[in-house]
Write a protein that holds these residues in place. Structure first.
Motif, PDB file in Angstrom:
ATOM      1  N   LEU A  21       0.822  -1.195   0.000  1.00 61.54           N
ATOM      2  CA  LEU A  21       0.000   0.000   0.000  1.00 61.54           C
ATOM      3  C   LEU A  21       0.861   1.252   0.000  1.00 61.54           C
ATOM      4  O   LEU A  21       1.986   1.236   0.520  1.00 61.54           O
ATOM      5  CB  LEU A  21      -0.888   0.021   1.235  1.00 61.54           C
ATOM      6  N   PRO A  22       0.344   2.342  -0.543  1.00 64.17           N
ATOM      7  CA  PRO A  22       1.035   3.620  -0.336  1.00 64.17           C
ATOM      8  C   PRO A  22       1.148   3.884   1.158  1.00 64.17           C
ATOM      9  O   PRO A  22       0.261   3.496   1.924  1.00 64.17           O
ATOM     10  CB  PRO A  22       0.112   4.635  -1.027  1.00 64.17           C
ATOM     11  N   PRO A  23       2.225   4.516   1.611  1.00 71.64           N
ATOM     12  CA  PRO A  23       2.358   4.818   3.030  1.00 71.64           C
ATOM     13  C   PRO A  23       1.296   5.827   3.464  1.00 71.64           C
ATOM     14  O   PRO A  23       0.604   6.417   2.639  1.00 71.64           O
ATOM     15  CB  PRO A  23       3.766   5.413   3.129  1.00 71.64           C
ATOM     16  N   ARG A  24       1.157   6.012   4.770  1.00 69.94           N
ATOM     17  CA  ARG A  24       0.203   6.996   5.273  1.00 69.94           C
ATOM     18  C   ARG A  24       0.606   8.380   4.778  1.00 69.94           C
ATOM     19  O   ARG A  24       1.752   8.799   4.937  1.00 69.94           O
ATOM     20  CB  ARG A  24       0.167   6.970   6.795  1.00 69.94           C
ATOM     21  N   LEU A  25      -0.351   9.089   4.186  1.00 66.95           N
ATOM     22  CA  LEU A  25      -0.076  10.372   3.552  1.00 66.95           C
ATOM     23  C   LEU A  25      -0.876  11.480   4.222  1.00 66.95           C
ATOM     24  O   LEU A  25      -2.016  11.262   4.650  1.00 66.95           O
ATOM     25  CB  LEU A  25      -0.434  10.315   2.063  1.00 66.95           C
ATOM     26  N   ASP A  26      -0.292  12.642   4.296  1.00 64.78           N
ATOM     27  CA  ASP A  26      -0.994  13.796   4.851  1.00 64.78           C
ATOM     28  C   ASP A  26      -2.149  14.188   3.930  1.00 64.78           C
ATOM     29  O   ASP A  26      -1.993  14.235   2.709  1.00 64.78           O
ATOM     30  CB  ASP A  26      -0.047  14.998   4.992  1.00 64.78           C
ATOM     31  N   ARG A  27      -3.293  14.455   4.507  1.00 68.55           N
ATOM     32  CA  ARG A  27      -4.461  15.052   3.848  1.00 68.55           C
ATOM     33  C   ARG A  27      -5.222  14.101   2.934  1.00 68.55           C
ATOM     34  O   ARG A  27      -6.301  14.438   2.483  1.00 68.55           O
ATOM     35  CB  ARG A  27      -4.079  16.309   3.035  1.00 68.55           C
ATOM     36  N   HIS A  28      -4.685  12.928   2.656  1.00 69.15           N
ATOM     37  CA  HIS A  28      -5.329  12.074   1.666  1.00 69.15           C
ATOM     38  C   HIS A  28      -5.932  10.813   2.296  1.00 69.15           C
ATOM     39  O   HIS A  28      -5.390  10.257   3.247  1.00 69.15           O
ATOM     40  CB  HIS A  28      -4.334  11.665   0.579  1.00 69.15           C
ATOM     41  N   ARG A  29      -7.030  10.399   1.710  1.00 67.78           N
ATOM     42  CA  ARG A  29      -7.709   9.172   2.144  1.00 67.78           C
ATOM     43  C   ARG A  29      -7.579   8.126   1.042  1.00 67.78           C
ATOM     44  O   ARG A  29      -7.860   8.408  -0.132  1.00 67.78           O
ATOM     45  CB  ARG A  29      -9.182   9.477   2.418  1.00 67.78           C
ATOM     46  N   VAL A  30      -7.147   6.929   1.420  1.00 70.39           N
ATOM     47  CA  VAL A  30      -7.013   5.824   0.473  1.00 70.39           C
ATOM     48  C   VAL A  30      -7.949   4.705   0.915  1.00 70.39           C
ATOM     49  O   VAL A  30      -7.766   4.115   1.984  1.00 70.39           O
ATOM     50  CB  VAL A  30      -5.557   5.307   0.400  1.00 70.39           C
ATOM     51  N   ASP A  31      -8.961   4.432   0.113  1.00 66.33           N
ATOM     52  CA  ASP A  31      -9.890   3.339   0.394  1.00 66.33           C
ATOM     53  C   ASP A  31      -9.394   2.084  -0.325  1.00 66.33           C
ATOM     54  O   ASP A  31      -9.261   2.075  -1.558  1.00 66.33           O
ATOM     55  CB  ASP A  31     -11.293   3.686  -0.102  1.00 66.33           C
ATOM     56  N   VAL A  32      -9.138   1.038   0.439  1.00 62.39           N
ATOM     57  CA  VAL A  32      -8.627  -0.220  -0.124  1.00 62.39           C
ATOM     58  C   VAL A  32      -9.791  -1.185  -0.290  1.00 62.39           C
ATOM     59  O   VAL A  32     -10.516  -1.477   0.672  1.00 62.39           O
ATOM     60  CB  VAL A  32      -7.555  -0.839   0.792  1.00 62.39           C
ATOM     61  N   LEU A  33      -9.980  -1.675  -1.511  1.00 61.39           N
ATOM     62  CA  LEU A  33     -11.057  -2.625  -1.758  1.00 61.39           C
ATOM     63  C   LEU A  33     -10.534  -3.757  -2.641  1.00 61.39           C
ATOM     64  O   LEU A  33      -9.743  -3.527  -3.560  1.00 61.39           O
ATOM     65  CB  LEU A  33     -12.237  -1.938  -2.457  1.00 61.39           C
ATOM     66  N   GLN A  34     -10.979  -4.961  -2.334  1.00 57.45           N
ATOM     67  CA  GLN A  34     -10.597  -6.113  -3.132  1.00 57.45           C
ATOM     68  C   GLN A  34     -11.163  -5.948  -4.548  1.00 57.45           C
ATOM     69  O   GLN A  34     -12.283  -5.462  -4.731  1.00 57.45           O
ATOM     70  CB  GLN A  34     -11.140  -7.387  -2.469  1.00 57.45           C
ATOM     71  N   GLN A  35     -10.386  -6.322  -5.543  1.00 56.04           N
ATOM     72  CA  GLN A  35     -10.721  -5.993  -6.932  1.00 56.04           C
ATOM     73  C   GLN A  35     -12.125  -6.435  -7.332  1.00 56.04           C
ATOM     74  O   GLN A  35     -12.832  -5.696  -8.026  1.00 56.04           O
ATOM     75  CB  GLN A  35      -9.696  -6.612  -7.883  1.00 56.04           C
ATOM     76  N   TYR A  36     -12.543  -7.621  -6.915  1.00 52.81           N
ATOM     77  CA  TYR A  36     -13.810  -8.162  -7.403  1.00 52.81           C
ATOM     78  C   TYR A  36     -15.024  -7.535  -6.720  1.00 52.81           C
ATOM     79  O   TYR A  36     -16.163  -7.933  -6.991  1.00 52.81           O
ATOM     80  CB  TYR A  36     -13.806  -9.685  -7.251  1.00 52.81           C
ATOM     81  N   HIS A  54      -0.449  -6.193  -9.700  1.00 57.86           N
ATOM     82  CA  HIS A  54      -1.101  -7.476  -9.430  1.00 57.86           C
ATOM     83  C   HIS A  54      -2.520  -7.565  -9.974  1.00 57.86           C
ATOM     84  O   HIS A  54      -3.183  -8.588  -9.780  1.00 57.86           O
ATOM     85  CB  HIS A  54      -1.136  -7.721  -7.918  1.00 57.86           C
ATOM     86  N   ALA A  55      -3.021  -6.529 -10.622  1.00 58.17           N
ATOM     87  CA  ALA A  55      -4.425  -6.513 -11.052  1.00 58.17           C
ATOM     88  C   ALA A  55      -4.747  -7.660 -12.004  1.00 58.17           C
ATOM     89  O   ALA A  55      -3.932  -8.048 -12.852  1.00 58.17           O
ATOM     90  CB  ALA A  55      -4.750  -5.181 -11.720  1.00 58.17           C
ATOM     91  N   ASP A  56      -5.944  -8.198 -11.864  1.00 63.73           N
ATOM     92  CA  ASP A  56      -6.482  -9.207 -12.781  1.00 63.73           C
ATOM     93  C   ASP A  56      -7.015  -8.456 -14.000  1.00 63.73           C
ATOM     94  O   ASP A  56      -8.109  -7.888 -13.970  1.00 63.73           O
ATOM     95  CB  ASP A  56      -7.595  -9.987 -12.080  1.00 63.73           C
ATOM     96  N   GLN A  57      -6.260  -8.468 -15.080  1.00 64.71           N
ATOM     97  CA  GLN A  57      -6.636  -7.664 -16.240  1.00 64.71           C
ATOM     98  C   GLN A  57      -7.772  -8.281 -17.045  1.00 64.71           C
ATOM     99  O   GLN A  57      -8.470  -7.575 -17.773  1.00 64.71           O
ATOM    100  CB  GLN A  57      -5.399  -7.412 -17.110  1.00 64.71           C
ATOM    101  N   ILE A  58      -7.973  -9.580 -16.913  1.00 68.85           N
ATOM    102  CA  ILE A  58      -9.136 -10.190 -17.559  1.00 68.85           C
ATOM    103  C   ILE A  58     -10.408  -9.626 -16.922  1.00 68.85           C
ATOM    104  O   ILE A  58     -11.373  -9.280 -17.612  1.00 68.85           O
ATOM    105  CB  ILE A  58      -9.085 -11.727 -17.433  1.00 68.85           C
ATOM    106  N   HIS A  59     -10.391  -9.497 -15.603  1.00 64.76           N
ATOM    107  CA  HIS A  59     -11.535  -8.908 -14.910  1.00 64.76           C
ATOM    108  C   HIS A  59     -11.698  -7.433 -15.264  1.00 64.76           C
ATOM    109  O   HIS A  59     -12.819  -6.943 -15.419  1.00 64.76           O
ATOM    110  CB  HIS A  59     -11.374  -9.083 -13.403  1.00 64.76           C
ATOM    111  N   LEU A  60     -10.582  -6.723 -15.403  1.00 67.01           N
ATOM    112  CA  LEU A  60     -10.668  -5.312 -15.782  1.00 67.01           C
ATOM    113  C   LEU A  60     -11.348  -5.157 -17.141  1.00 67.01           C
ATOM    114  O   LEU A  60     -12.053  -4.162 -17.375  1.00 67.01           O
ATOM    115  CB  LEU A  60      -9.280  -4.676 -15.809  1.00 67.01           C
ATOM    116  N   MET A  61     -11.131  -6.113 -18.040  1.00 71.03           N
ATOM    117  CA  MET A  61     -11.804  -6.066 -19.339  1.00 71.03           C
ATOM    118  C   MET A  61     -13.323  -6.090 -19.164  1.00 71.03           C
ATOM    119  O   MET A  61     -14.061  -5.456 -19.925  1.00 71.03           O
ATOM    120  CB  MET A  61     -11.368  -7.260 -20.195  1.00 71.03           C
ATOM    121  N   GLU A  62     -13.810  -6.795 -18.136  1.00 71.89           N
ATOM    122  CA  GLU A  62     -15.244  -6.873 -17.882  1.00 71.89           C
ATOM    123  C   GLU A  62     -15.802  -5.546 -17.366  1.00 71.89           C
ATOM    124  O   GLU A  62     -17.021  -5.334 -17.403  1.00 71.89           O
ATOM    125  CB  GLU A  62     -15.526  -7.989 -16.868  1.00 71.89           C
TER     126      GLU A  62
END
Length: 213
Positions: A21-36, A54-62
């Motif tokens: 993950l990106p490290p903790r950053l000032d002022r920004h919010r990072v929402d982490v969600l499983q790809q599917y 690591h993204a599943d690019q076959i799923h991204l095509m969908e």
């Protein structure tokens, strides 16, 4: 006026736990969600959708239509890795460098860009004298793309951004996740990662409207 806070969707898809993950950053919010699970979200609340190597690019095509809708309302897609399935028309399959010796993997700065202020080609080229961590080839850019960094003697485009006529933009890095390369073993590089995400937020053109994407 620059945004005081950015909000990002980090798309996770790894076999064992979270991706780097990106490290903790000032002022920004990072929402982490499983790809599917990302198809159920309204992406229009995010300054950028972040895709890792690591993204599943076959799923991204969908999800092509969802990406198109998000970009049309001014969103940013940040892609890290090697394009295998071109899920957007600007993307082309990854091409590895024909030679990958130490000197063939030198990263060159092709143009100034606020996301890379202070980040030199040397910093991206080497870690403890070893090259190749940042990239080893290119995702060929479309005509009109702005090339920030290149690699190798022939200056293959490594980092590039394209602004769509209809709105939105795509930032493509043909290698390991940018923040990981900068931070692993080098925590002093946190300001560079902060600056990169500051740029993503401050330059976002996402419309302040509720759009179902």
């Amino acid at each position: 006026m620059a945004k005081s806070q950015g909000r990002f969707l980090f798309v996770d898809n790894t076999a064992v736990g979270l991706a780097a993950l990106p490290p903790r950053l000032d002022r920004h919010r990072v929402d982490v969600l499983q790809q599917y699970e990302i198809d159920r979200l309204n992406w229009a609340v995010y300054d950028a959708v972040i895709l890792t190597i690591h993204a599943d690019q076959i799923h991204l095509m969908e999800l092509k239509d969802k990406f198109e809708s998000y970009l049309a309302c001014g969103g940013t897609v940040l892609f890290n890795g090697h394009v295998v399935q071109p899920f957007l028309p600007e993307l082309t399959r990854f091409q590895p460098l024909p030679k990958r010796g130490r000197n063939d993997l030198i990263v060159h700065r092709e143009a100034d860009h606020p996301a890379f202020d202070g980040i030199t080609g040397e910093l991206l080229s080497f870690r403890k004298g070893v090259s190749g961590f940042y990239g080893r080839g290119m995702n060929p850019p479309p005509e009109g793309a702005f090339v920030v960094n290149s690699i190798g003697a022939d200056h293959w485009p490594l980092d590039w951004v394209v602004e769509r006529e209809g709105g939105g933009r795509i930032f493509v890095h043909a290698g390991n996740d940018i923040w990981g390369v900068l931070m692993i073993g080098s925590p002093g590089n946190l300001p560079y990662v902060q600056r990169f995400f500051d740029w993503l937020s401050e330059s976002s053109s996402l419309k302040d409207t509720i759009v179902a994407v």
